[in-house]
Design an enzyme around this catalytic site. Structure first.
Site, PDB file in Angstrom:
ATOM      1  N   ASP A 143       0.801  -1.231   0.000  1.00  0.00           N
ATOM      2  CA  ASP A 143       0.000   0.000   0.000  1.00  0.00           C
ATOM      3  C   ASP A 143       0.831   1.277   0.000  1.00  0.00           C
ATOM      4  OD1 ASP A 143      -2.483  -1.310   0.019  1.00  0.00           O
ATOM      5  OD2 ASP A 143      -2.288  -1.691   2.160  1.00  0.00           O
ATOM      6  N   MET A 187      -6.189  -2.348  -5.295  1.00  0.00           N
ATOM      7  CA  MET A 187      -6.236  -2.236  -3.839  1.00  0.00           C
ATOM      8  C   MET A 187      -5.882  -0.817  -3.373  1.00  0.00           C
ATOM      9  SD  MET A 187      -4.704  -5.849  -2.457  1.00  0.00           S
ATOM     10  CE  MET A 187      -5.713  -7.353  -2.450  1.00  0.00           C
ATOM     11  N   LEU A 299      -3.831 -10.989  -6.706  1.00  0.00           N
ATOM     12  CA  LEU A 299      -2.625 -11.178  -7.519  1.00  0.00           C
ATOM     13  C   LEU A 299      -1.702  -9.971  -7.448  1.00  0.00           C
ATOM     14  CD1 LEU A 299      -3.990 -13.251 -10.464  1.00  0.00           C
ATOM     15  CD2 LEU A 299      -2.078 -13.844  -8.968  1.00  0.00           C
ATOM     16  N   ARG A 301      -0.745  -8.444  -5.003  1.00  0.00           N
ATOM     17  CA  ARG A 301       0.160  -8.525  -3.853  1.00  0.00           C
ATOM     18  C   ARG A 301       0.965  -9.820  -3.835  1.00  0.00           C
ATOM     19  NH1 ARG A 301      -4.297  -9.420   1.031  1.00  0.00           N
ATOM     20  NH2 ARG A 301      -4.342 -11.687   0.881  1.00  0.00           N
TER      21      ARG A 301
END
Lengths: 407, 407
Positions: A143, A187, A299, A301
């Site tokens: 992130d 994400m 996927l 990550r």
């Protein structure tokens, strides 16, 4: 100084969290730790004394090479939140009894915000009871939302993956030339770092993404539809990158407008998903076009087969730097990455107070987003481009990438 | 023999359809075609005389190398269904006027079932009007559902992608050790070839997929839940691969039980999606576990960064074999792949009647599925494993894979 080291991994997986594990492991061995233990499933596993001896499992250089190429957490992970030391001492007394039994001198925890919170609490408690154990945090999160570090290991590989697959999705989306609208969900609960990486796709061989929506910019449904309608008339195909965490002006997540099931984890985070699907349905209802929703899902990550060599190297380095600091008697710190220059890219490590990192979130600077709120500015590209450079060749055996797994 | 060649691409993209284009192009050039034209967006584009001169765009060996690594259809695609020649001659008269204007002698169409239907009709009509144009079909589909060919170019790369990412998803899914159920949706409307490829993931470094559900086996919701419940008690994590096209015993698609929007294309195919999401919600409602749905979505057909070198080479070969046949005066045929042996893997090409291919579908043999309907048998692995072997190194520039695009 005699004694043993222990290392754990926590929070969501990344493609390079095991490279940090390799960095901690090799540096601790080199600096003379008798045993380097691994916590199985983080602090939660440690509380049940689930511990393995890494020196036995990682016995060759090939093991280390495979570890660097194995996604997700080799040791397993957890999302266990320690209570405040002032409120509940029992769990700390138990943990420190276990650490004493294992003769631990050096304690490492690889993770994101929540994991730094764990290290912060453990080092505070340790200090309060006069423990000699050194506690160090090793940053990890796709992130890129940790404070006080230029970027976090894990982000570069996720950004590279997003750049590579957005290029492929754009090629796929233009194939019929029918003004199709493709919405790709990426994400990012509160920070748009990963979605911004979709901007990397544009180049001499790629039209690029047409619209980027991040949580830092309030999402207005009407403005979104107006933008899409305009683009859809002008272009052969429209590809939109949207953060799972885009929010309405009133603060609600866009995906809350759909009626999917949701879960809340131990840290109070609601699972977000369905944003792209909701928006694809919205566009299809309001504009004369077909739409498609694509979720990059987990996927982004764990796709270690497209990792950034820069990222893998830095992940290894922060692990090693944490071990160096701990053996030099530092505690309660996190290793941060400090960028010296963009071009040529130079980056070094430094130590920061873990209390200044835990539980904070670093947002994407809104001044890196263009005025019309559709794209990233060159400042972002100059920041992100160095992080995705170079590759670590996957080791293919019998047609598939090879990993190393806990036995 | 003087004249020009023309080649088009049709149907859904694959990672290697451009390798077949390269094969047709190079063979036609070598055999003396004055121009090799490309139809832009297939037969539909040809009807509007949207044609480019490939000899100008593909002028260097580097262009060819990039073409082999560029996913989706370089020339664009369409889903245009030709009418029966007996019912509507107008469109054929128009097409043949355009072909005559371009002085076309050799006509190639790269695609799946529907594209072979197009070649079938064109060659029938051509014969009926005494045209000298040779029409050849070049097979392509990730679905592997074409008759009379051992396998189809495109399947090997999609199967390799599925194997690689299932391994990564399994690593990710086991990280919390909390008996989580992950359901991965894989393409396949009526044939389970792609979903079966998830079985390739199992190996000495991977537990493998726990359950495989394909359209060839009727789906019983109660039996499915019973299987999942049992596995979920026994294993740290459960990963299930399910075809988008799994069907209830009454013939309805499982995803029809959910209430998502659906579209129907020109060939009458309903868009299928939401199967994994529906099943994940079903499991979450009936069993005490968290679940996650992952759709591999379009990446399984366009992730050229994980392609099989075997597949790319064969895709190139079938293109070349089609050109060879056309220049040797063959028409109305498709190039098929004929396997000579599994180990060592040997495969050659042959010509088959296009009428025996068009509009048929080859299913996954149910005798390659185990008795409990959970996994593939070694017969399938022996069939599929050779098709995913070896890699064609992607060309990375500035951190991202490089493609070639139509200007």
């Amino acid at each position: 100084m005699a004694g043993n080291a222990i290392v754990g991994q926590s929070g969501g997986p990344t493609s390079v969290i095991n490279s940090s594990l390799a960095g901690v492991f090799q540096a601790c061995q080199m600096r003379g730790a008798e045993h380097v233990y691994g916590m199985q499933h983080g602090i939660e596993g440690l509380l049940s004394e689930k511990v393995c001896d890494l020196s036995q499992r990682l016995s060759s250089f090939m093991d280390i090479e495979l570890l660097k190429r194995t996604p997700s957490s080799f040791l397993g992970s957890c999302r266990y939140k320690l209570p405040e030391p002032e409120e509940n001492q029992e769990v700390y007394e138990k943990l420190f009894r276990i650490l004493k039994k294992l003769d631990i001198q050096w304690f490492f925890y690889i993770g994101g915000n929540d994991s730094m919170d764990t290290i912060h609490k453990l080092s505070r408690y340790g200090k309060s009871v006069g423990s000699s154990i050194r506690f160090m945090g090793v940053p990890k999160t796709i992130d890129n939302d940790l404070m006080l570090t230029d970027h976090t290991p894990g982000y570069g590989s996720a950004a590279k993956y997003i750049g590579v697959v957005m290029k492929e999705i754009i090629r796929d989306a233009t194939v019929y030339g029918n003004h199709f609208v493709t919405i790709v969900e990426i994400m990012g609960r509160n920070a748009g770092w990963l979605t911004a990486a979709a901007a990397l796709a544009r180049g001499e061989d790629c039209e690029g993404v047409d619209l980027i929506c991040v949580p830092e910019i309030p999402f207005h449904t009407d403005r979104f539809l107006a933008k899409v309608e305009k683009m859809q008339q002008e272009r052969k195909s429209v590809v939109i990158a949207v953060s799972e965490g885009v929010k309405l002006p009133d603060g609600r997540f866009v995906c809350e407008l759909s009626d999917d099931q949701r879960f809340v984890d131990a840290f109070g985070h609601t699972s977000l998903t369905g944003t792209a699907r909701y928006l694809a349905n919205l566009v299809a209802k309001n504009l004369p076009t077909r739409t498609r929703a694509v979720e990059l899902s987990i996927l982004q990550r764990c796709a270690a087969h497209v990792s950034s060599r820069t990222d893998i190297t830095e992940a290894f380095q922060v692990g090693g730097a944490a071990a160096k600091a701990a053996f030099e008697d530092v505690s309660g710190k996190m290793v941060a990455l400090k960028r010296l220059s963009n071009d040529p890219y130079q980056c070094t490590t430094e130590l920061v107070n873990i209390g200044d990192v835990a539980n904070f979130e670093k947002k994407l600077p809104v001044e890196w987003i263009n005025d019309t709120r559709t794209d990233m500015l060159p400042e972002f590209l100059a920041y992100a481009r160095p992080l995705i450079q170079a590759e670590l060749t996957p080791i293919y055996i019998n047609g598939l990438t090879q990993h190393i797994v806990e036995e």
